[in-house]
Design a protein around this motif. Structure first.
Motif: not given
Length: 200
Positions: A8-17, A131-134
């Protein structure tokens, strides 16, 4: 330990250019069209991350204890960044957004709220990491980066450190520092060598 707590990491951490707009730093700053990055791309740059629970139960959090033991994080404190809690808020937010590096890892675990960590890729392009909660993230020593809140204007984060904390930022350029040279050798030059090999 890098491979633990990834569900579930993609729910709290995302990355983009990032695009090159000079609008408010707290906006998402996507490219057009949007260009999201898989999180394993971050790990190739030395950025380690996990999904934990967030919230105020971090002292009882077994996952966090395991990460701390595995990586030697002995120091911990909490910082809250928002207009009400941080003296000289506007000036501080501006200084966090100056491109810099540290000679030690930067470790942040988001307990509440959200924010952006921007890091440079091997081609010197900005990647925005939300970065979100968790979400818990480790930026390696020597990587050029910066931080800003998003438009929610609030983050409560655990800061961790090996030994006594040193928060000294070295604003770019500081390419002569051993930490920078070691980072390039470990992550960037390796990437360049690998792509040269696959190109032939």
């Amino acid at each position: 330990m890098e491979h633990a707590f990834q569900d579930g990491k993609e729910e709290v951490i995302q990355a983009w250019y990032m695009g090159d707009s000079d609008e408010d730093q707290r906006l998402p700053h996507h490219r057009e069209p949007k260009e999201f990055i898989p999180l394993n791309k971050l790990s190739e740059l030395g950025v380690v991350s996990w999904r934990l629970e967030g919230g105020d139960n971090h002292e009882e959090d077994e996952k966090l204890k395991k990460i701390r033991e595995a990586r030697g994080y002995t120091y911990v404190d909490i910082c809250e960044i928002c207009p009400e809690k941080l003296p000289n808020y506007e000036a501080k937010l501006k200084s966090f957004f100056e491109e810099h590096l540290h000679t030690d890892e930067e470790i942040r675990y988001c307990l509440e709220g959200s924010g952006y960590f921007d890091v440079r890729d091997e081609g010197d392009c900005w990647i925005r990491v939300a970065l979100k909660k968790g979400g818990m993230i480790v930026l390696p020593a020597g990587i050029y980066h910066r931080f800003t809140l998003d438009t929610n204007n609030y983050i409560k984060a655990l800061r961790l450190f090996v030994g006594e904390p040193v928060w000294t930022p070295y604003n770019r350029p500081h390419d002569e520092l051993p930490a920078r040279k070691e980072y390039l050798e470990a992550f960037v030059n390796k990437e360049v060598k690998n792509s040269a090999v696959t190109a032939h």
